[in-house]
Design a protein around this motif. Structure first.
Motif, PDB file in Angstrom:
ATOM      1  N   ASN A 129      -3.832  39.289  21.664  1.00 45.44           N
ATOM      2  CA  ASN A 129      -3.178  39.682  22.913  1.00 45.44           C
ATOM      3  C   ASN A 129      -3.251  41.184  23.180  1.00 45.44           C
ATOM      4  N   ALA A 130      -3.925  41.915  22.309  1.00 42.06           N
ATOM      5  CA  ALA A 130      -4.061  43.363  22.495  1.00 42.06           C
ATOM      6  C   ALA A 130      -5.099  43.641  23.578  1.00 42.06           C
ATOM      7  N   GLU A 131      -4.637  43.987  24.765  1.00 33.99           N
ATOM      8  CA  GLU A 131      -5.558  44.275  25.873  1.00 33.99           C
ATOM      9  C   GLU A 131      -6.275  45.604  25.670  1.00 33.99           C
ATOM     10  N   VAL A 132      -5.573  46.578  25.079  1.00 34.48           N
ATOM     11  CA  VAL A 132      -6.126  47.913  24.865  1.00 34.48           C
ATOM     12  C   VAL A 132      -6.270  48.136  23.360  1.00 34.48           C
ATOM     13  N   VAL A 133      -7.499  48.397  22.922  1.00 31.24           N
ATOM     14  CA  VAL A 133      -7.784  48.663  21.510  1.00 31.24           C
ATOM     15  C   VAL A 133      -8.445  50.043  21.424  1.00 31.24           C
ATOM     16  N   PHE A 134      -7.917  50.891  20.543  1.00 33.31           N
ATOM     17  CA  PHE A 134      -8.527  52.196  20.330  1.00 33.31           C
ATOM     18  C   PHE A 134      -9.070  52.255  18.915  1.00 33.31           C
ATOM     19  N   GLY A 135     -10.345  52.622  18.800  1.00 31.36           N
ATOM     20  CA  GLY A 135     -10.980  52.775  17.493  1.00 31.36           C
ATOM     21  C   GLY A 135     -11.105  54.245  17.153  1.00 31.36           C
ATOM     22  N   VAL A 136     -10.514  54.652  16.043  1.00 31.83           N
ATOM     23  CA  VAL A 136     -10.540  56.035  15.585  1.00 31.83           C
ATOM     24  C   VAL A 136     -11.566  56.163  14.456  1.00 31.83           C
ATOM     25  N   ILE A 137     -12.364  57.219  14.488  1.00 37.89           N
ATOM     26  CA  ILE A 137     -13.239  57.560  13.367  1.00 37.89           C
ATOM     27  C   ILE A 137     -12.707  58.845  12.748  1.00 37.89           C
ATOM     28  N   MET A 138     -12.342  58.795  11.475  1.00 41.91           N
ATOM     29  CA  MET A 138     -11.902  59.975  10.734  1.00 41.91           C
ATOM     30  C   MET A 138     -12.736  60.062   9.462  1.00 41.91           C
ATOM     31  N   GLY A 139     -13.788  60.857   9.515  1.00 44.83           N
ATOM     32  CA  GLY A 139     -14.656  61.001   8.360  1.00 44.83           C
ATOM     33  C   GLY A 139     -15.130  62.436   8.266  1.00 44.83           C
ATOM     34  N   THR A 140     -16.458  62.635   8.256  1.00 46.64           N
ATOM     35  CA  THR A 140     -16.983  63.999   8.297  1.00 46.64           C
ATOM     36  C   THR A 140     -16.716  64.619   9.662  1.00 46.64           C
ATOM     37  N   GLY A 141     -16.545  63.789  10.666  1.00 48.40           N
ATOM     38  CA  GLY A 141     -16.119  64.215  11.993  1.00 48.40           C
ATOM     39  C   GLY A 141     -14.982  63.334  12.449  1.00 48.40           C
ATOM     40  N   VAL A 142     -14.505  63.573  13.653  1.00 45.82           N
ATOM     41  CA  VAL A 142     -13.446  62.736  14.231  1.00 45.82           C
ATOM     42  C   VAL A 142     -13.890  62.307  15.622  1.00 45.82           C
ATOM     43  N   GLY A 143     -13.825  61.013  15.878  1.00 42.19           N
ATOM     44  CA  GLY A 143     -14.189  60.490  17.190  1.00 42.19           C
ATOM     45  C   GLY A 143     -13.311  59.318  17.547  1.00 42.19           C
ATOM     46  N   GLY A 144     -13.611  58.724  18.676  1.00 42.85           N
ATOM     47  CA  GLY A 144     -12.817  57.579  19.093  1.00 42.85           C
ATOM     48  C   GLY A 144     -13.537  56.758  20.134  1.00 42.85           C
ATOM     49  N   GLY A 145     -13.128  55.500  20.248  1.00 43.43           N
ATOM     50  CA  GLY A 145     -13.680  54.602  21.242  1.00 43.43           C
ATOM     51  C   GLY A 145     -12.572  53.778  21.867  1.00 43.43           C
ATOM     52  N   LEU A 146     -12.704  53.516  23.148  1.00 43.68           N
ATOM     53  CA  LEU A 146     -11.665  52.813  23.899  1.00 43.68           C
ATOM     54  C   LEU A 146     -12.215  51.510  24.470  1.00 43.68           C
ATOM     55  N   VAL A 147     -11.511  50.418  24.180  1.00 43.47           N
ATOM     56  CA  VAL A 147     -11.884  49.094  24.683  1.00 43.47           C
ATOM     57  C   VAL A 147     -10.688  48.509  25.422  1.00 43.47           C
ATOM     58  N   VAL A 148     -10.908  48.094  26.666  1.00 46.12           N
ATOM     59  CA  VAL A 148      -9.855  47.478  27.473  1.00 46.12           C
ATOM     60  C   VAL A 148     -10.349  46.125  27.961  1.00 46.12           C
ATOM     61  N   ASN A 149      -9.582  45.086  27.647  1.00 44.17           N
ATOM     62  CA  ASN A 149      -9.964  43.722  28.022  1.00 44.17           C
ATOM     63  C   ASN A 149     -11.411  43.409  27.614  1.00 44.17           C
ATOM     64  N   SER A 150     -11.714  43.731  26.358  1.00 49.30           N
ATOM     65  CA  SER A 150     -13.010  43.433  25.725  1.00 49.30           C
ATOM     66  C   SER A 150     -14.184  44.202  26.318  1.00 49.30           C
ATOM     67  N   LYS A 151     -13.891  45.306  27.017  1.00 52.00           N
ATOM     68  CA  LYS A 151     -14.953  46.105  27.626  1.00 52.00           C
ATOM     69  C   LYS A 151     -14.781  47.570  27.245  1.00 52.00           C
ATOM     70  N   ILE A 152     -15.894  48.214  26.850  1.00 54.87           N
ATOM     71  CA  ILE A 152     -15.869  49.646  26.557  1.00 54.87           C
ATOM     72  C   ILE A 152     -15.568  50.422  27.835  1.00 54.87           C
ATOM     73  N   ILE A 153     -14.665  51.390  27.719  1.00 55.02           N
ATOM     74  CA  ILE A 153     -14.383  52.294  28.832  1.00 55.02           C
ATOM     75  C   ILE A 153     -15.097  53.620  28.541  1.00 55.02           C
ATOM     76  N   GLY A 154     -16.260  53.786  29.130  1.00 52.60           N
ATOM     77  CA  GLY A 154     -17.051  54.988  28.898  1.00 52.60           C
ATOM     78  C   GLY A 154     -16.515  56.192  29.644  1.00 52.60           C
ATOM     79  N   GLY A 155     -15.921  55.949  30.816  1.00 52.68           N
ATOM     80  CA  GLY A 155     -15.321  57.023  31.588  1.00 52.68           C
ATOM     81  C   GLY A 155     -16.258  57.677  32.571  1.00 52.68           C
ATOM     82  N   HIS A 156     -15.675  58.470  33.461  1.00 51.33           N
ATOM     83  CA  HIS A 156     -16.404  59.123  34.556  1.00 51.33           C
ATOM     84  C   HIS A 156     -17.490  60.055  34.044  1.00 51.33           C
ATOM     85  N   HIS A 157     -17.225  60.764  32.944  1.00 46.70           N
ATOM     86  CA  HIS A 157     -18.204  61.693  32.382  1.00 46.70           C
ATOM     87  C   HIS A 157     -18.904  61.121  31.152  1.00 46.70           C
ATOM     88  N   GLY A 158     -18.598  59.870  30.811  1.00 49.48           N
ATOM     89  CA  GLY A 158     -19.191  59.272  29.622  1.00 49.48           C
ATOM     90  C   GLY A 158     -18.502  59.689  28.335  1.00 49.48           C
TER      91      GLY A 158
END
Length: 299
Positions: A129-158
């Motif tokens: 039931n989680a509509e919004v899922v955020f994936g965090v990367i914490m390793g040699t760098g730090v990043g993240g990815g956003l998924v809403v309703n099973s779709k990647i949200i790339g955003g206006h600027h990518g």
């Protein structure tokens, strides 16, 4: 139907083929070295070589391909940007891959692919039931990815999900992005090792720092892990305050530190805009290092 994905890393390129008719069963997986020092055209040739090898193994060629890439295509120009494999930057990689392979290609940032795979095949299966899922990367760098309703949200600027390049420590260490004190320069593995060396005068790995913290006999290790926990709590709170996701998944080597899910979780309460109450599930990934290539196939 077979789903083909390529995970393009700095040192290796991996291909996976999933069978969508058999609950995404893995049919084939194969890796080749990226050999990025040889340049952009060589990377493309390695990708084609890998696809040819896998096609021979499964007995058919892909009709379309998904790619998890370091960096992202700029939506307006369709040129790669923000890649730590620097020879990719400024290249029309999507167009070039389609010309080379003769099939449609869909590209997404590797952190977004990680988030997509965990949402659909990994930790997200425990929280359907989680509509919004955020994936965090914490390793040699730090990043993240956003998924809403099973779709990647790339955003206006990518740059949707680029959590690692918000300022966490005012006037902190220089970041390659041009700012100071980004999340990546505070709680990534190399940043924590650098902090330890700065306060102790000794260079040690994150693994050793953690072991010495657990032994209780090293004040500098204690200070370094305290720094991690406090800034982690502050940084994760911004994700919750802005997105309020139904699930957060933490990947990368630093994400394996168990305290992030206990003491680190408690630190979030200090900064969350919810009277100190947080019930957001925050989990380790369920797919290990397969998430990137599986996410690419799911594109």
């Amino acid at each position: 139907m077979k789903l083909w994905g390529i995970d393009l890393g700095g040192t290796k390129i991996e291909c996976a083929v999933l069978d969508s008719d058999k609950e995404l069963e893995v049919i084939a997986r194969k890796r080749l070295p990226t050999e990025s020092a040889n340049g952009y055209e060589h990377i493309l040739s390695q990708i084609k070589k890998l696809i040819d090898l896998v096609a021979e193994e499964v007995g058919e060629r892909p009709s379309k391909l998904g790619f998890a890439t370091p960096g992202v295509l700029e939506p307006d120009t369709q040129l790669m940007k923000n890649s730590n494999t620097t020879c990719l930057n400024g290249k029309a990689m999507g167009k070039d891959l389609e010309a080379l392979l003769g099939i449609p290609c869909q590209l997404a940032n590797d952190a977004n692919c990680f988030a997509l795979a965990e949402a659909l095949m990994g930790a997200g299966k425990e929280y359907p039931n989680a509509e919004v899922v955020f994936g965090v990367i914490m390793g040699t760098g730090v990043g993240g990815g956003l998924v809403v309703n099973s779709k990647i949200i790339g955003g206006h600027h990518g740059i949707g999900g680029e959590w690692g390049h918000n300022i966490l420590e005012e006037n902190g260490d220089d970041c390659y992005c041009g700012k100071k004190g980004c999340v990546e320069q505070v709680i990534a593995g190399p940043a924590l090792e650098r902090h330890y060396e700065r306060i102790s005068g000794e260079k040690k790995s994150m693994k050793t720092i953690l072991e010495e913290y657990q032994s209780g006999n090293n004040d500098h290790a204690n200070a370094t892990i305290e720094r991690l926990l406090e800034y982690y709590g502050r940084a994760i709170s911004t994700l919750v305050n802005v997105l309020d996701p139904g699930l957060i998944v933490i990947g990368g080597g630093v994400g394996n530190i168990d305290m992030l899910y206990s003491e680190g979780y408690e630190r979030i309460k200090k900064y969350i805009f919810n009277k100190g109450v947080i019930t957001t599930p925050i989990l380790k990934p369920r797919l290990g290092d397969s998430a990137g290539v599986f996410g690419a196939a799911l594109l």
